[in-house]
Design an enzyme around this catalytic site. Sequence first.
Site, PDB file in Angstrom:
ATOM      1  N   LYS A  60       0.840  -1.208   0.000  1.00 54.47           N
ATOM      2  CA  LYS A  60       0.000   0.000   0.000  1.00 54.47           C
ATOM      3  C   LYS A  60       0.872   1.254   0.000  1.00 54.47           C
ATOM      4  O   LYS A  60       0.616   2.210  -0.736  1.00 54.47           O
ATOM      5  CB  LYS A  60      -0.939  -0.024   1.230  1.00 54.47           C
ATOM      6  CG  LYS A  60      -2.035  -1.093   1.116  1.00 54.47           C
ATOM      7  CD  LYS A  60      -2.798  -1.345   2.411  1.00 54.47           C
ATOM      8  CE  LYS A  60      -3.771  -2.514   2.236  1.00 54.47           C
ATOM      9  NZ  LYS A  60      -4.485  -2.885   3.480  1.00 54.47           N
ATOM     10  N   GLN A  76      -4.515  -1.856   9.936  1.00 53.19           N
ATOM     11  CA  GLN A  76      -4.434  -3.159   9.272  1.00 53.19           C
ATOM     12  C   GLN A  76      -4.979  -4.243  10.201  1.00 53.19           C
ATOM     13  O   GLN A  76      -4.624  -4.315  11.376  1.00 53.19           O
ATOM     14  CB  GLN A  76      -2.978  -3.466   8.875  1.00 53.19           C
ATOM     15  CG  GLN A  76      -2.796  -4.702   8.026  1.00 53.19           C
ATOM     16  CD  GLN A  76      -3.434  -4.603   6.637  1.00 53.19           C
ATOM     17  OE1 GLN A  76      -3.580  -3.526   6.069  1.00 53.19           O
ATOM     18  NE2 GLN A  76      -3.811  -5.738   6.076  1.00 53.19           N
ATOM     19  N   ASP A 120     -10.911   2.617   4.536  1.00 52.54           N
ATOM     20  CA  ASP A 120     -11.227   1.181   4.449  1.00 52.54           C
ATOM     21  C   ASP A 120     -12.735   0.949   4.300  1.00 52.54           C
ATOM     22  O   ASP A 120     -13.162  -0.143   3.936  1.00 52.54           O
ATOM     23  CB  ASP A 120     -10.780   0.469   5.740  1.00 52.54           C
ATOM     24  CG  ASP A 120      -9.492  -0.311   5.574  1.00 52.54           C
ATOM     25  OD1 ASP A 120      -9.211  -0.759   4.454  1.00 52.54           O
ATOM     26  OD2 ASP A 120      -8.787  -0.484   6.586  1.00 52.54           O
TER      27      ASP A 120
HETATM   28  N1  GUN Z   1      -6.816  -7.122   6.316  1.00 52.57           N
HETATM   29  C1  GUN Z   1      -7.162  -7.812   5.207  1.00 52.57           C
HETATM   30  N2  GUN Z   1      -7.727  -6.972   4.289  1.00 52.57           N
HETATM   31  C2  GUN Z   1      -7.720  -5.743   4.845  1.00 52.57           C
HETATM   32  C3  GUN Z   1      -8.165  -4.473   4.383  1.00 52.57           C
HETATM   33  O1  GUN Z   1      -8.698  -4.295   3.276  1.00 52.57           O
HETATM   34  N3  GUN Z   1      -7.981  -3.440   5.250  1.00 52.57           N
HETATM   35  C4  GUN Z   1      -7.420  -3.609   6.481  1.00 52.57           C
HETATM   36  N4  GUN Z   1      -7.318  -2.534   7.261  1.00 52.57           N
HETATM   37  N5  GUN Z   1      -7.018  -4.775   6.932  1.00 52.57           N
HETATM   38  C5  GUN Z   1      -7.156  -5.834   6.117  1.00 52.57           C
END
Ligand code: GUN
Length: 293
Positions: free
Chosen positions: A54, A98, A121
């Site tokens: 990211k 995350q 998110d």
């Molecule tokens: N863990 C797995 N997919 C995601 C996501 O799209 N966002 C976040 N914050 N954690 C994740």
Amino acid sequence: MSYKILDGKKTSLSIQQEIAEEVNKIVEAGGKRPHLSAVLVGNDPASKAYVGHKVKACKVVGFESSIVERPSNITENELLQIVEELNNSEEVDGFIVQLPLPSHIDSQKVIEAVSPSKDVDGFHPENVGKMSLGLSTFKPATPAGVMTLLERHGVKTEGMHAVVIGRSDIVGNPMSALLRMNTEPGNCTVTQCHSRTVDLMSHTLQADLLITAIGKPHFVTADMVKEGVVIVDVGINRIDDPSRKSGSRLTGDVDFENVAPKCSWITPVPGGVGPMTIATLLENTLRAANDRS
Ligand code: GUN
């Protein structure tokens, strides 16, 4: 049947190019570069890798980015304090925490502490509610990325029977909500399956569009799908592969080699949904930045 690839890597690069052009315009006009921050708790290698991807994508499109890294023994209060600081930061336009978080932390409490206006998110209940009502908001990056992937390949889903396997808040639930909406792509009749579904195969065999978010390598086999199906494989599973230098490789939930010949369209893993999640997170961040300026 000769199948076609839903190419997430290529699509994601196009989207990143479009975002980079918009960032250039913003900066040329004297505006601020969008800033995405990620909170990373603990040492889970997959989470570290995702956050790394990211942040790298932020650099590609000209965003500022930052990572707030904390050990897994951080207290819930300390984490909530970090969220509050990011909510109040003038610099940060959007941020993610995350997941998964260590078990001593109440993830839902943390998600609800994120300001809905910085929740790129799309996990805050206010944003989930808005999405469910079809109102404009941040949509969760993975399912929204799947919709974009279908759209940009011209896959018309209207009237399709979509079967979603999985009921997580990150993928299965929002994916089902988006597919049943009166949109294009969308307008599907949706069946949502999960770990307690009886006779899963009787459902998957009916799928015109099959979305898998299971987390079990090669779970979907050729006998479970019908000829001409469109498959979107959200699974990212690491399996042993002695032929690789690393000793392992990534694979999806679908036995690609044997299933793909029955499909009209299918996503590869890697190179399918993963890059689309990142592209959509960037889109959400650009939007958060534009909303604030
Ligand atoms: N863990 C797995 N997919 C995601 C996501 O799209 N966002 C976040 N914050 N954690 C994740």
